[in-house]
Scaffold this motif. Structure first.
Motif, PDB file in Angstrom:
ATOM      1  N   ALA A 346     -20.462 -40.396   5.776  1.00 22.44           N
ATOM      2  CA  ALA A 346     -19.804 -39.268   6.436  1.00 22.44           C
ATOM      3  C   ALA A 346     -19.376 -39.678   7.843  1.00 22.44           C
ATOM      4  O   ALA A 346     -20.010 -40.514   8.491  1.00 22.44           O
ATOM      5  CB  ALA A 346     -20.745 -38.070   6.493  1.00 22.44           C
ATOM      6  N   THR A 347     -18.288 -39.092   8.300  1.00 22.11           N
ATOM      7  CA  THR A 347     -17.795 -39.356   9.650  1.00 22.11           C
ATOM      8  C   THR A 347     -17.591 -38.029  10.365  1.00 22.11           C
ATOM      9  O   THR A 347     -17.629 -36.963   9.752  1.00 22.11           O
ATOM     10  CB  THR A 347     -16.468 -40.127   9.615  1.00 22.11           C
ATOM     11  N   LEU A 348     -17.355 -38.099  11.657  1.00 25.86           N
ATOM     12  CA  LEU A 348     -17.032 -36.887  12.402  1.00 25.86           C
ATOM     13  C   LEU A 348     -16.162 -37.239  13.591  1.00 25.86           C
ATOM     14  O   LEU A 348     -16.083 -38.403  14.001  1.00 25.86           O
ATOM     15  CB  LEU A 348     -18.288 -36.141  12.834  1.00 25.86           C
ATOM     16  N   SER A 349     -15.494 -36.229  14.115  1.00 23.65           N
ATOM     17  CA  SER A 349     -14.724 -36.375  15.352  1.00 23.65           C
ATOM     18  C   SER A 349     -15.595 -35.827  16.474  1.00 23.65           C
ATOM     19  O   SER A 349     -15.881 -34.630  16.516  1.00 23.65           O
ATOM     20  CB  SER A 349     -13.400 -35.606  15.260  1.00 23.65           C
ATOM     21  N   LEU A 350     -16.019 -36.713  17.354  1.00 17.84           N
ATOM     22  CA  LEU A 350     -17.035 -36.396  18.355  1.00 17.84           C
ATOM     23  C   LEU A 350     -16.456 -36.445  19.762  1.00 17.84           C
ATOM     24  O   LEU A 350     -15.758 -37.397  20.126  1.00 17.84           O
ATOM     25  CB  LEU A 350     -18.188 -37.396  18.236  1.00 17.84           C
ATOM     26  N   VAL A 351     -16.766 -35.424  20.553  1.00 24.81           N
ATOM     27  CA  VAL A 351     -16.431 -35.405  21.975  1.00 24.81           C
ATOM     28  C   VAL A 351     -17.738 -35.514  22.755  1.00 24.81           C
ATOM     29  O   VAL A 351     -18.667 -34.736  22.529  1.00 24.81           O
ATOM     30  CB  VAL A 351     -15.698 -34.105  22.366  1.00 24.81           C
ATOM     31  N   VAL A 352     -17.822 -36.492  23.642  1.00 26.05           N
ATOM     32  CA  VAL A 352     -18.989 -36.633  24.518  1.00 26.05           C
ATOM     33  C   VAL A 352     -18.492 -36.601  25.957  1.00 26.05           C
ATOM     34  O   VAL A 352     -17.709 -37.461  26.373  1.00 26.05           O
ATOM     35  CB  VAL A 352     -19.766 -37.938  24.249  1.00 26.05           C
ATOM     36  N   PRO A 361     -27.299 -44.354  29.683  1.00 22.36           N
ATOM     37  CA  PRO A 361     -25.920 -44.567  29.235  1.00 22.36           C
ATOM     38  C   PRO A 361     -25.714 -45.825  28.387  1.00 22.36           C
ATOM     39  O   PRO A 361     -24.983 -45.773  27.392  1.00 22.36           O
ATOM     40  CB  PRO A 361     -25.138 -44.638  30.548  1.00 22.36           C
ATOM     41  N   PRO A 362     -26.328 -46.989  28.715  1.00 21.11           N
ATOM     42  CA  PRO A 362     -26.112 -48.164  27.853  1.00 21.11           C
ATOM     43  C   PRO A 362     -26.571 -47.935  26.417  1.00 21.11           C
ATOM     44  O   PRO A 362     -25.902 -48.361  25.473  1.00 21.11           O
ATOM     45  CB  PRO A 362     -26.938 -49.258  28.541  1.00 21.11           C
ATOM     46  N   ALA A 363     -27.716 -47.255  26.244  1.00 18.10           N
ATOM     47  CA  ALA A 363     -28.185 -46.958  24.887  1.00 18.10           C
ATOM     48  C   ALA A 363     -27.217 -46.014  24.187  1.00 18.10           C
ATOM     49  O   ALA A 363     -26.966 -46.133  22.976  1.00 18.10           O
ATOM     50  CB  ALA A 363     -29.582 -46.347  24.939  1.00 18.10           C
ATOM     51  N   LEU A 367     -25.076 -46.396  20.572  1.00 14.14           N
ATOM     52  CA  LEU A 367     -24.978 -45.382  19.518  1.00 14.14           C
ATOM     53  C   LEU A 367     -23.516 -45.074  19.199  1.00 14.14           C
ATOM     54  O   LEU A 367     -23.127 -44.955  18.025  1.00 14.14           O
ATOM     55  CB  LEU A 367     -25.698 -44.107  19.957  1.00 14.14           C
ATOM     56  N   LEU A 368     -22.693 -44.973  20.229  1.00 16.16           N
ATOM     57  CA  LEU A 368     -21.277 -44.680  20.021  1.00 16.16           C
ATOM     58  C   LEU A 368     -20.580 -45.812  19.275  1.00 16.16           C
ATOM     59  O   LEU A 368     -19.667 -45.572  18.480  1.00 16.16           O
ATOM     60  CB  LEU A 368     -20.599 -44.425  21.365  1.00 16.16           C
ATOM     61  N   GLU A 369     -21.011 -47.046  19.496  1.00 17.50           N
ATOM     62  CA  GLU A 369     -20.445 -48.173  18.756  1.00 17.50           C
ATOM     63  C   GLU A 369     -20.801 -48.075  17.274  1.00 17.50           C
ATOM     64  O   GLU A 369     -19.981 -48.395  16.404  1.00 17.50           O
ATOM     65  CB  GLU A 369     -20.945 -49.492  19.346  1.00 17.50           C
ATOM     66  N   SER A 376     -16.027 -42.980  12.616  1.00 13.89           N
ATOM     67  CA  SER A 376     -15.920 -41.722  13.355  1.00 13.89           C
ATOM     68  C   SER A 376     -14.920 -41.862  14.497  1.00 13.89           C
ATOM     69  O   SER A 376     -14.703 -42.951  15.030  1.00 13.89           O
ATOM     70  CB  SER A 376     -17.288 -41.310  13.910  1.00 13.89           C
ATOM     71  N   ARG A 377     -14.315 -40.734  14.865  1.00 10.64           N
ATOM     72  CA  ARG A 377     -13.379 -40.701  15.987  1.00 10.64           C
ATOM     73  C   ARG A 377     -14.128 -40.233  17.234  1.00 10.64           C
ATOM     74  O   ARG A 377     -14.980 -39.342  17.155  1.00 10.64           O
ATOM     75  CB  ARG A 377     -12.204 -39.766  15.685  1.00 10.64           C
ATOM     76  N   LEU A 378     -13.805 -40.826  18.378  1.00  8.37           N
ATOM     77  CA  LEU A 378     -14.551 -40.572  19.605  1.00  8.37           C
ATOM     78  C   LEU A 378     -13.618 -40.233  20.758  1.00  8.37           C
ATOM     79  O   LEU A 378     -12.663 -40.967  21.023  1.00  8.37           O
ATOM     80  CB  LEU A 378     -15.389 -41.798  19.987  1.00  8.37           C
ATOM     81  N   LEU A 379     -13.906 -39.119  21.428  1.00  7.44           N
ATOM     82  CA  LEU A 379     -13.265 -38.775  22.700  1.00  7.44           C
ATOM     83  C   LEU A 379     -14.369 -38.794  23.749  1.00  7.44           C
ATOM     84  O   LEU A 379     -15.273 -37.954  23.735  1.00  7.44           O
ATOM     85  CB  LEU A 379     -12.618 -37.392  22.627  1.00  7.44           C
TER      86      LEU A 379
END
Length: 567
Positions: A346-352, A361-363, A367-369, A376-379
């Protein structure tokens, strides 16, 4: 019983207790419904219309030997008919029914707020010839239209949502959680099969009555929701709004990285506005109408994101748990959430928002990678353009762009090289009867390859790369179809050659060395057509048929003469 009341969706071996069969005034099945509470059933507005004023709800999954049946009616004003805008884009089509008599509370099910994309689902409906109901399966493609509806591809052609399935609950195949309702099925002019559903958030937006029966946290964190003050014209950064709306409409960029600095009220308000308008549940008619007065290209699609998280002060584990919950993954601890995210399809479009304000933040970037690599798509929004922002651009944007470009170049080289060569080889062997030439497509592929090899590796060229990826996919698919059709023509040519040889041997044997100019002329014509390059298979087939018919006629005449002679 599931948390919050009700049951989870039944296993594939059971008839779900929450599945309602809806009959109309004439006793015919007009659709399905979902038992959300002892006396409430969710269904489609067009199912209510088809019932023609008299609705009967039946529960085929109830315990016992009989099927409970009872009258039902629309619960007050809980009826939103389907409407269409100027482009024919549908909206609404939901209704909540009240039952004459309540059902046991344990038979009801809750709606879950879940992301949808790439999710395998199953539905229990009542199509023709299956009055007792049947499971049918599909895979979620993604959102479609302005209302936040979702498109499904049936697992097999026979599993297209058909009359009797409208109003059926859509359950995640893995967890069994119901997160939407079937609207309709459609076969388009090209023979493609699609079903459509409305997810829980869109249902709640249209019917506030359903909110008490819906579980799961909303998609947008409170601090990221638009406020009344955000409506001011001075608080709209138009270029930023257009860029956000483009990503939320899926412009082809998998990852978008922006900076909204502290104190930049216009940019912050623009971000909140875009996130709110793109949420299926928060996007109201009033908010869309107000936004429509803004410059064109600044209004995102409903369902443009699945989750918007404010990372300020959150640990990576907390964010992973939030994402895992939204994806509908089961995890026994926050530490296992990342493993579940890595393993799911499953994927999702995520805004962080506030990536650099998270506890670690490095961790979080790690996770975002994982999410990016899984599709998944990332904004991602940073507060400063510092070292962390540069690392994110390098790891999530620039490096993947290089890899993606290299893969595209390799694919285009394969298309313009081996695949094109295979096509020309086959076209030299057989006449491509009824097959449109691909010269213009291959010229476009060559031009794309030349453009990519000349261009510097700049992530800003993403939109062009997306266009070239679609071109490569289109040309490769057409090449595969053309080669397959030409291979079938070659196979048919070989079959005809074998048939011609066989008949020629039979004719020579039966003629016992005597010449037959008419038959021999037909043989020579068929043989010449089959040996020609390229071979006109249609003409060769007609010539072989003419020859074999003549041989059969001659053979029949000989047998007739032999049969009529004195013994």
């Amino acid at each position: 019983m599931a948390a919050g009341g009700g049951v989870r969706a039944a296993s594939s071996m059971e008839t779900p207790s929450w599945a309602a069969r809806i009959r109309g005034a004439d006793g015919q099945i007009v659709g399905a419904g979902i038992l959300l509470s002892p006396d409430r059933v969710l269904t489609c507005a067009h199912v209510v219309d088809a019932a023609a004023g008299r609705i009967t709800a039946e529960f085929v999954g109830a315990t016992g030997h009989s099927v409970p049946s009872m009258a039902a009616w629309v619960d007050g004003d809980a009826y939103v008919p389907e409407t269409q805008d100027a482009d024919g884009d549908p909206s609404g089509d939901v209704a909540l029914l009240r039952l004459e008599r309540p059902r046991p509370a344990e038979e009801a099910v809750r709606l879950h707020r879940l992301s949808a994309s790439n999710r395998d689902v199953r539905m229990y409906g009542f199509p023709e010839d299956h009055n007792g109901g049947i499971w049918f399966r599909a895979t979620v493609v993604g959102g479609c239209g302005r209302d936040g509806q979702v498109q499904l591809i049936p697992t097999s052609p026979g599993e297209l949502a058909s009359p009797g399935c409208s109003g059926a609950g859509v359950a995640d195949s893995l967890t069994g959680e119901v997160f939407g309702m079937v609207l309709t099925g459609q076969k388009d002019a090209h023979g493609n099969l699609f079903s459509f559903m409305t997810p829980a958030e869109t249902i709640v937006r249209h019917l506030h009555h359903v909110h008490p029966f819906t579980v799961g946290r909303t998609a947008v964190d409170d601090r990221l929701r638009s406020t009344g003050d955000d409506a001011s014209d001075t608080l709209l950064d138009e270029p930023f709004a257009q860029g956000l709306a483009a990503w939320l409409r899926d412009d082809g960029q998998q990852v978008k990285i922006s900076v909204v600095r502290p104190g930049d009220s216009a940019r912050a308000a623009t971000l909140r506005r875009a996130i709110t308008l793109a949420d299926r549940e928060l996007r109201t008619a009033a908010s869309v109408h107000r936004a429509s007065l803004d410059p064109p290209g600044t209004i995102p699609s409903a369902g443009g994101h699945d989750l918007a998280v404010d990372a300020d002060g959150l640990t990576c584990a907390e964010i992973a748990e939030r994402i895992s919950e939204r994806m509908g993954l089961r995890q026994h601890s926050a530490d296992l959430a990342t493993d579940g995210i890595r393993d799911t399809k499953a994927t999702l479009s995520l805004v962080v928002v506030g990536v650099d304000e998270a506890v670690d933040p490095p961790a979080l970037l790690d996770l975002l990678e994982v999410l990016r690599a899984g599709g998944s798509r990332l904004l991602l929004v940073f507060r400063t353009a510092g070292a962390l922002h540069r690392r994110a651009r390098d790891e999530l944007l620039i490096r993947p762009a290089r890899e993606r470009r290299a893969q595209l170049v390799e694919r285009l080289r394969e298309i313009t090289g081996p695949l094109a060569g295979a096509l020309y080889e086959r076209r030299a062997a057989v006449v491509p009867d009824g097959i449109r030439p691909m010269d213009s497509d291959l010229v476009a592929a060559h031009a794309a390859l030349a453009d990519l090899t000349r261009a510097e590796d700049d992530p800003g060229r993403g939109p062009d790369r997306v266009r070239y990826e679609r071109l490569a996919e289109w040309v490769a698919a057409r090449l595969a179809r053309h080669i397959d059709r030409l291979d079938r023509l070659r196979d048919r040519r070989d079959e005809l050659s074998g048939r011609l040889r066989g008949y020629h041997v039979l004719h020579q044997h039966s003629a016992q060395g005597k010449e037959d100019p008419a038959v021999d002329a037909l043989y020579l014509r068929a043989h010449a057509l089959l040996q020609a390059r390229p071979c006109d298979v249609r003409a060769a087939e007609a010539a072989v048929d003419a020859y074999t018919r003549k041989v059969d006629d001659r053979d029949g005449q000989r047998r007739s003469r032999l049969g009529g002679s004195p013994s």
